[in-house]
Design an enzyme around this catalytic site. Structure first.
Site, PDB file in Angstrom:
ATOM      1  N   CYS A 239       1.321  74.330 -36.900  1.00  0.00           N
ATOM      2  CA  CYS A 239       2.710  74.720 -36.664  1.00  0.00           C
ATOM      3  C   CYS A 239       3.549  74.565 -37.934  1.00  0.00           C
ATOM      4  O   CYS A 239       3.560  73.489 -38.538  1.00  0.00           O
ATOM      5  CB  CYS A 239       3.289  73.853 -35.549  1.00  0.00           C
ATOM      6  SG  CYS A 239       5.015  74.192 -35.247  1.00  0.00           S
TER       7      CYS A 239
ATOM      8  N   CYS B 291       5.807  77.945 -30.072  1.00  0.00           N
ATOM      9  CA  CYS B 291       5.266  76.590 -30.061  1.00  0.00           C
ATOM     10  C   CYS B 291       3.797  76.638 -29.655  1.00  0.00           C
ATOM     11  O   CYS B 291       3.436  77.306 -28.695  1.00  0.00           O
ATOM     12  CB  CYS B 291       6.075  75.753 -29.078  1.00  0.00           C
ATOM     13  SG  CYS B 291       5.382  74.133 -28.826  1.00  0.00           S
TER      14      CYS B 291
ATOM     15  N   GLN C 140       2.284  67.526 -12.989  1.00  0.00           N
ATOM     16  CA  GLN C 140       1.632  67.279 -14.285  1.00  0.00           C
ATOM     17  C   GLN C 140       1.725  68.533 -15.159  1.00  0.00           C
ATOM     18  O   GLN C 140       1.581  69.650 -14.655  1.00  0.00           O
ATOM     19  CB  GLN C 140       0.161  66.905 -14.075  1.00  0.00           C
ATOM     20  CG  GLN C 140      -0.050  65.654 -13.230  1.00  0.00           C
ATOM     21  CD  GLN C 140       0.190  64.356 -13.988  1.00  0.00           C
ATOM     22  OE1 GLN C 140       0.427  64.342 -15.204  1.00  0.00           O
ATOM     23  NE2 GLN C 140       0.160  63.246 -13.265  1.00  0.00           N
TER      24      GLN C 140
ATOM     25  N   GLU D 110       7.112  58.118  -2.549  1.00  0.00           N
ATOM     26  CA  GLU D 110       7.732  58.737  -3.724  1.00  0.00           C
ATOM     27  C   GLU D 110       9.252  58.626  -3.586  1.00  0.00           C
ATOM     28  O   GLU D 110       9.795  58.767  -2.488  1.00  0.00           O
ATOM     29  CB  GLU D 110       7.261  60.204  -3.802  1.00  0.00           C
ATOM     30  CG  GLU D 110       8.127  61.163  -4.573  1.00  0.00           C
ATOM     31  CD  GLU D 110       8.166  60.894  -6.078  1.00  0.00           C
ATOM     32  OE1 GLU D 110       7.122  60.593  -6.673  1.00  0.00           O
ATOM     33  OE2 GLU D 110       9.277  60.988  -6.650  1.00  0.00           O
TER      34      GLU D 110
ATOM     35  N   ASP E 238       0.404  55.794  -9.658  1.00  0.00           N
ATOM     36  CA  ASP E 238       0.610  56.700 -10.804  1.00  0.00           C
ATOM     37  C   ASP E 238       2.086  56.635 -11.193  1.00  0.00           C
ATOM     38  O   ASP E 238       2.836  57.598 -11.011  1.00  0.00           O
ATOM     39  CB  ASP E 238       0.198  58.122 -10.395  1.00  0.00           C
ATOM     40  CG  ASP E 238       0.303  59.121 -11.549  1.00  0.00           C
ATOM     41  OD1 ASP E 238       0.567  58.695 -12.696  1.00  0.00           O
ATOM     42  OD2 ASP E 238       0.126  60.325 -11.294  1.00  0.00           O
TER      43      ASP E 238
ATOM     44  N   CYS F   3       0.486  56.736 -17.819  1.00  0.00           N
ATOM     45  CA  CYS F   3       0.811  57.552 -18.998  1.00  0.00           C
ATOM     46  C   CYS F   3       1.340  56.665 -20.123  1.00  0.00           C
ATOM     47  O   CYS F   3       1.869  57.180 -21.101  1.00  0.00           O
ATOM     48  CB  CYS F   3       1.827  58.638 -18.635  1.00  0.00           C
ATOM     49  SG  CYS F   3       3.331  57.988 -17.913  1.00  0.00           S
TER      50      CYS F   3
END
Ligand SMILES: C[S@@+](CC[C@H](N)C(=O)[O-])C[C@H]1O[C@@H](n2cnc3c(N)ncnc32)[C@H](O)[C@@H]1O
Length: 447
Positions: A72, A154, A278, A328, A376, A403
């Protein structure tokens, strides 16, 4: 004493969480953006704190064989990627080591961390793209600022989004809309967001505004849909607050049904504008497959899917579970999860809106338990109140999808001090060319 503006020649001995090179000068740590482990580099100190500082890379004196030319042209300015100068295999190695080292430091012993699962073609993977707009410009934020870097396309976004977002911006401006300026507090347009169902080709376009109105909204919608018939829905999202959070709470559907659908391994998912999904569809299938394999379900287990979003993990494993109970915090995501169960004919899954750290302690007190728990959480990890309940509940297995290795390490420390042991960890590269690391950890109860 290390001084600001002084130049040094240093050896890069490691790489940090944000992909920056790490050097030591007599015990003092210097972080050098763009430098790679094993390199000798010339740097200039930009900021010198008491124990550590930040330096600019001036020259690579001895180059690592793992250094590659970034694809890039705006890589060095844009804040989107941090690792494009590192060969992809070396990126995977770096991510595996990050998880390994972070867990070792926190737990005090070596954990079984598998090699990160990478992508065959690690480009154009993102299904969601968020373009800030300001002062007539559309692009991405520069590293650590809100200055906008324009680019020609991108390399990590899906190929479709750039053209659509730029064209949408032009049509909005043509219809009299101006961009919001964080300093003057004037103007309206803040972000253009695209979401693509990789396996359905459905496209959602979101316009994030400061005010309730988009000028000439009907014209704008007609022009976009005429030009891009693949746009199945257009949603305006209103965010009145300044700061780093992109989306506000209020959505207005301008075209279509207000959501898109996608599928993962044959399971269909409805995705509303405010619901998490995701961003790398290819790797999501890998991630969920590892999580399912780690759980080794036989059909007899009651399963919790905590921080469940639109119910993806729970619905992915439901065929091998006795029951699934998802929790959630975002109401729209829970509505999606319930509909997703119906959409796929899944009848053994239930979804509840609330904070995992409140719902689970309460339900456990009422006698509800699980044999296998999937968690998660977002980057900040699990709330300790939830971990306390998991400790008491003694589910046979916890499958922790994370993550953020730092909060994973903190939570694993708590769980391994309290009845659990880490069996294995599988990093999955969900975000090639960025410094982010995703992983799945299997814990089993030792009492
Ligand atoms: C990393 S996402 C995972 C979602 C889902 N498991 C998936 O794979 O798509 C984390 C989710 O946790 C939700 N969340 C954040 N804080 C929460 C809390 N305290 N209790 C329950 N859910 C929460 C977020 O809204 C988000 O949907």
């Amino acid at each position: 004493m290390i001084q600001k503006n002084e130049e040094y020649i240093v050896d890069i001995i490691d790489m940090g969480y944000e992909g920056e090179g790490i050097a030591k000068i007599e015990g003092y740590t210097l972080f050098v953006k763009g430098a790679i482990t094993g390199e000798k580099v010339k740097v200039k100190v930009l900021k010198a704190n008491k124990d550590f500082g930040f330096a600019k890379l001036l020259e690579v004196i001895e180059k690592s064989p793992k250094r590659v030319e970034p694809v890039c042209p705006v890589f060095e300015k844009c804040g989107g990627c941090e690792l494009q100068h590192l060969d992809y295999d070396a990126q995977l190695e770096h991510k595996t080591n990050m998880v390994k080292n972070t867990l070792r430091k926190s737990l005090g012993y070596e954990v079984n961390v598998e090699d990160a699962i990478g992508m065959c073609i690690p480009y154009n993977y993102r299904n969601k793209t968020q373009y800030p707009v300001m002062n007539d410009k559309i692009g991405f934020y520069a590293s650590r600022t809100h200055a906008i870097i324009e680019n020609e396309g991108c390399y990590i976004q899906n190929k479709y989004s750039d053209k659509l977002a730029k064209s949408t911006f032009e049509i909005l401006k043509k219809n009299g809309n101006t961009t919001y300026n964080e300093e003057t507090k004037k103007g309206n347009l803040r972000h253009i967001v695209t979401r693509v169902g990789a396996n359905t080709d459905e496209v959602m376009l979101m316009i994030i505004t400061k005010e309730n109105k988009i000028k000439n909204s009907e014209n704008f919608v007609k022009e976009v849909v005429d030009k891009y018939p693949e746009v199945t829905t257009i949603v305006q999202n209103i965010n009145e607050k300044d700061g780093n959070v992109i989306l506000g709470k209020k959505c207005v559907v301008l075209h279509g049904n207000g959501y898109i659908e996608d599928s993962i391994e044959g399971i269909r998912f409805k995705i509303s504008p405010l619901s998490f999904y995701q961003v790398n569809p290819t790797q999501t299938a890998q991630l969920y497959s590892v999580a399912k394999e780690y759980a080794e379900l036989t059909g007899e287990e009651n399963v919790f899917d905590l921080y469940c979003g639109i119910g993806t993990i729970g619905l992915f494993v439901a065929d091998k579970a006795k029951s699934v109970y998802g929790v959630e915090i975002v109401p729209e995501a829970i509505e999606d999860a319930k509909e997703n169960a119906k959409l796929n004919g899944i009848t053994n899954a239930e979804f509840i809106c609330g904070k995992a750290e409140e719902v689970i302690p309460q339900k456990y007190a009422e006698g509800k338990t699980a044999d296998v728990v999937f968690v998660d959480p977002p980057r900040k990890g699990c709330d300790e109140k939830l971990l306390e309940t998991l400790k008491e509940m003694q589910a046979k297995k916890i499958v922790y999808v994370s993550c953020n290795p730092a909060t994973l390490a903190r939570d694993l420390k708590y769980l391994t001090d309290n009845r659990y042991e880490v069996k294995k960890v599988q990093p999955v590269d969900m975000f090639p060319h960025t410094s982010h690391v995703e992983s799945v950890t299997l814990l089993s109860c030792i009492i």
